[in-house]
Design a protein around this motif. Structure first.
Motif, PDB file in Angstrom:
ATOM      1  N   GLY A 110       0.798  -1.221   0.000  1.00 45.82           N
ATOM      2  CA  GLY A 110       0.000   0.000   0.000  1.00 45.82           C
ATOM      3  C   GLY A 110       0.827   1.266   0.000  1.00 45.82           C
ATOM      4  N   ILE A 111       2.041   1.186  -0.554  1.00 50.26           N
ATOM      5  CA  ILE A 111       2.933   2.348  -0.618  1.00 50.26           C
ATOM      6  C   ILE A 111       2.612   3.145  -1.879  1.00 50.26           C
ATOM      7  CG2 ILE A 111       5.338   3.092  -0.863  1.00 50.26           C
ATOM      8  CD1 ILE A 111       6.118   0.607   0.782  1.00 50.26           C
ATOM      9  N   HIS A 112       2.205   4.390  -1.719  1.00 44.82           N
ATOM     10  CA  HIS A 112       1.824   5.235  -2.846  1.00 44.82           C
ATOM     11  C   HIS A 112       3.052   5.905  -3.465  1.00 44.82           C
ATOM     12  CE1 HIS A 112      -2.381   4.745  -1.708  1.00 44.82           C
ATOM     13  NE2 HIS A 112      -2.044   5.031  -0.467  1.00 44.82           N
ATOM     14  N   ARG A 118       8.793  12.226  -0.520  1.00 41.95           N
ATOM     15  CA  ARG A 118       8.683  12.831   0.801  1.00 41.95           C
ATOM     16  C   ARG A 118       9.864  12.438   1.685  1.00 41.95           C
ATOM     17  NH1 ARG A 118       2.273  11.614   2.177  1.00 41.95           N
ATOM     18  NH2 ARG A 118       1.413  12.527   0.263  1.00 41.95           N
ATOM     19  N   TYR A 119       9.924  13.091   2.846  1.00 41.54           N
ATOM     20  CA  TYR A 119      10.932  12.783   3.849  1.00 41.54           C
ATOM     21  C   TYR A 119      10.273  11.988   4.988  1.00 41.54           C
ATOM     22  CZ  TYR A 119      14.045  16.017   1.465  1.00 41.54           C
ATOM     23  OH  TYR A 119      14.831  16.614   0.520  1.00 41.54           O
ATOM     24  N   PRO A 120      11.059  11.248   5.774  1.00 40.35           N
ATOM     25  CA  PRO A 120      10.470  10.398   6.816  1.00 40.35           C
ATOM     26  C   PRO A 120       9.494  11.120   7.749  1.00 40.35           C
ATOM     27  CG  PRO A 120      12.761   9.815   6.528  1.00 40.35           C
ATOM     28  CD  PRO A 120      12.515  11.016   5.655  1.00 40.35           C
ATOM     29  N   ARG A 130       6.017   0.545   6.681  1.00 39.26           N
ATOM     30  CA  ARG A 130       5.882  -0.137   5.386  1.00 39.26           C
ATOM     31  C   ARG A 130       7.119   0.085   4.526  1.00 39.26           C
ATOM     32  NH1 ARG A 130      -0.473   0.919   3.661  1.00 39.26           N
ATOM     33  NH2 ARG A 130      -1.205   1.363   5.769  1.00 39.26           N
ATOM     34  N   ILE A 131       7.674   1.285   4.601  1.00 38.04           N
ATOM     35  CA  ILE A 131       8.907   1.579   3.859  1.00 38.04           C
ATOM     36  C   ILE A 131      10.053   0.716   4.379  1.00 38.04           C
ATOM     37  CG2 ILE A 131      10.618   3.360   3.332  1.00 38.04           C
ATOM     38  CD1 ILE A 131       7.907   3.743   1.912  1.00 38.04           C
ATOM     39  N   ALA A 132      10.170   0.598   5.706  1.00 37.82           N
ATOM     40  CA  ALA A 132      11.230  -0.217   6.305  1.00 37.82           C
ATOM     41  C   ALA A 132      11.097  -1.677   5.885  1.00 37.82           C
ATOM     42  CB  ALA A 132      11.184  -0.095   7.830  1.00 37.82           C
TER      43      ALA A 132
END
Length: 207
Positions: A110-112, A118-120, A130-132
């Motif tokens: 579900g990562i758009h 963007r930044y963290p 989810r990014i990790a």
């Protein structure tokens, strides 16, 4: 196999945080690690992933020591993802740090696409976790240490992340160590669970 042999760790001359620990994790196996706070679960995770060096004993990955440089085949995902990313990097650079994840993997988590520029600090905790996870799931990762990976997330995000991780692990034979206090989660996910309090008692009784 990810394996520890007589693994022990302490800071300087302080009391042992981990002492004489023997455990193993096969490729494709999902194993739980539980026990009360203060018994060294997070320290074990850091030792397995090479973040800490053993005071005694050793950790081997498929028969070899963990590498001193380059990508480690044992990847640790923390409870707080903001501690594991560079706050000055955009998300697309963070994901490119190892092997960039496929578009299908990003979509399944579900990562758009809009997140990538963007930044963290511009993402929520669930979005950043989810990014990790996406960064960890690549062909160089043989074992995944999930240290309370979804403990701070809402139920829907927890379910989504674990569904993707377990599916990926089965398809690519990635071994997973699930460190958690949540008995229902461990029962649902794991082939077997190691209770660290029982293990420590057994080790003490044998001495």
């Amino acid at each position: 196999m990810l394996k520890t042999e007589h693994l022990s760790f302490r800071y300087s001359q302080q009391s042992w945080i981990v002492h004489d620990l023997n455990l193993s994790l096969e490729r494709g196996e999902v194993v739980g690690l539980t026990g009360p706070s203060g018994l060294g679960k997070t320290t074990i995770g850091k030792l397995l992933a090479g973040y800490l060096q053993p005071t005694q004993g050793k950790v081997t990955c498929d028969g070899q020591p963990l590498p001193n440089k380059g990508y480690c085949p044992v990847h640790l995902i923390f409870q707080n993802p903001e501690l594991a990313v560079n706050p000055r990097w955009q998300i697309n650079k963070i994901l490119a740090e190892g092997q960039p994840p496929s578009a299908d993997l990003l979509a399944s988590l579900g990562i758009h696409q809009s997140w990538l520029s963007r930044y963290p600090h511009e993402l929520s905790g669930g979005e950043l976790q989810r990014i990790a996870v996406a960064r960890s799931l690549n062909s160089h990762t043989r074992y995944l240490i999930a240290d309370e990976m979804t403990a701070m997330l809402d139920a829907n995000t927890q379910a989504l992340i674990w569904q993707v991780v377990i599916k990926y692990a089965k398809e690519h034979e990635v071994g997973i160590l699930v460190i958690s206090h949540e008995a229902p989660l461990l029962k649902r996910l794991c082939n077997r669970t190691i209770d660290l309090s029982t293990l420590i008692y057994q080790n003490t009784a044998l001495k």
